[in-house]
Design a protein around this motif. Structure first.
Motif, mmCIF file in Angstrom:
data_model
loop_
_atom_site.group_PDB
_atom_site.id
_atom_site.type_symbol
_atom_site.label_atom_id
_atom_site.label_comp_id
_atom_site.label_asym_id
_atom_site.label_seq_id
_atom_site.Cartn_x
_atom_site.Cartn_y
_atom_site.Cartn_z
ATOM 1 N N LEU A 89 0.827 -1.210 0.000
ATOM 2 C CA LEU A 89 0.000 0.000 0.000
ATOM 3 C C LEU A 89 0.862 1.262 0.000
ATOM 4 N N ASN A 90 1.928 1.237 0.784
ATOM 5 C CA ASN A 90 2.852 2.376 0.821
ATOM 6 C C ASN A 90 3.485 2.631 -0.541
ATOM 7 N N ILE A 91 3.923 1.553 -1.191
ATOM 8 C CA ILE A 91 4.552 1.693 -2.504
ATOM 9 C C ILE A 91 3.544 2.234 -3.515
ATOM 10 N N GLY A 92 2.333 1.671 -3.491
ATOM 11 C CA GLY A 92 1.299 2.132 -4.413
ATOM 12 C C GLY A 92 0.896 3.579 -4.173
ATOM 13 N N TRP A 93 0.802 3.977 -2.898
ATOM 14 C CA TRP A 93 0.421 5.349 -2.551
ATOM 15 C C TRP A 93 1.469 6.350 -3.034
ATOM 16 N N GLU A 94 2.739 5.991 -2.911
ATOM 17 C CA GLU A 94 3.803 6.890 -3.340
ATOM 18 C C GLU A 94 3.786 7.107 -4.849
#
Length: 212
Positions: free
Chosen positions: A108-113
């Motif tokens: 989720l963090n990677i996708g959000w960035e």
């Protein structure tokens, strides 16, 4: 004629590919509808779904034509392609079912960035949340920046983080995706088996002494 003969194999393979055609058209139609009503504004997501639907539609048409005409080359191409799709889809489906919570947060963090600001604002407005995670020191600074630019309705009160809201549904969504993907992967291996079996059967309408 008993089931398992030439006609039965052809009809089963045609029926399977008709289902794939319908699924491909459905994916393309749903992606177009979602884009039209503005539920998802990311062209990358919409484009990805359309590409998957178009690819499935193309493979299904090849399999359908090959089954109707008993075309050896097209059936062979269909078998190889569907076998590769099965391997990839089976692996992805198993990964979805086995993905741990820590890995889900990391993804989720990677996708959000990677999301642009407009897509982030759309997510925040739809989910009525701000930022992603605020559970570590590394995330705290970024979370404060996202909250300052957040325009969700909850800003009048106290907004939950979008990460917490999404994590409540991610586990269930992954199980559904993994289960559906696993089911379709077995229909794909069925398609490979049917095509292989059908290729090695002789067409009773053809010259009995002809080699297939």
């Amino acid at each position: 004629m008993v089931c398992g003969g030439f006609a039965c194999s052809r009809n089963a393979l045609c029926a399977l590919n008709v289902v794939y055609v319908l699924v491909g058209v459905l994916l393309i139609g749903v992606a177009a509808w979602v884009k039209g009503v503005g539920i998802v504004s990311s062209l990358h997501i919409i484009g990805g779904v359309i590409i998957v639907g178009f690819f499935l539609l193309l493979i299904a048409i090849v399999g359908l034509i090959g089954a109707i005409n008993h075309h050896q080359v097209m059936l062979f191409f269909y078998m190889i392609t569907l076998g590769l799709v099965f391997i990839c889809q089976f692996g992805v489906s198993c990964s979805c079912l086995a993905l741990k919570k820590e890995k889900q947060e990391s993804l989720l963090n990677i996708g959000w960035e990677r999301l642009d600001d407009n897509v982030k604002k759309s997510v925040e407005n739809n989910l009525n949340c701000c930022g992603l995670f605020n559970n570590t020191f590394e995330h705290a600074k970024k979370f404060k920046e996202d909250v300052k630019s957040c325009k969700a309705a909850c800003t009048k009160f106290t907004c939950p983080s979008c990460g917490d809201v999404m994590m409540n549904h991610v586990g269930e969504a992954l199980k559904i995706l993994g289960g559906v993907g696993l089911f379709f992967s077995f229909t794909e291996i069925l398609g490979v088996w049917l095509a292989m079996r059908y290729r090695n059967q002789k067409d009773p309408r053809a010259n009995p002494s002809a080699f297939l």
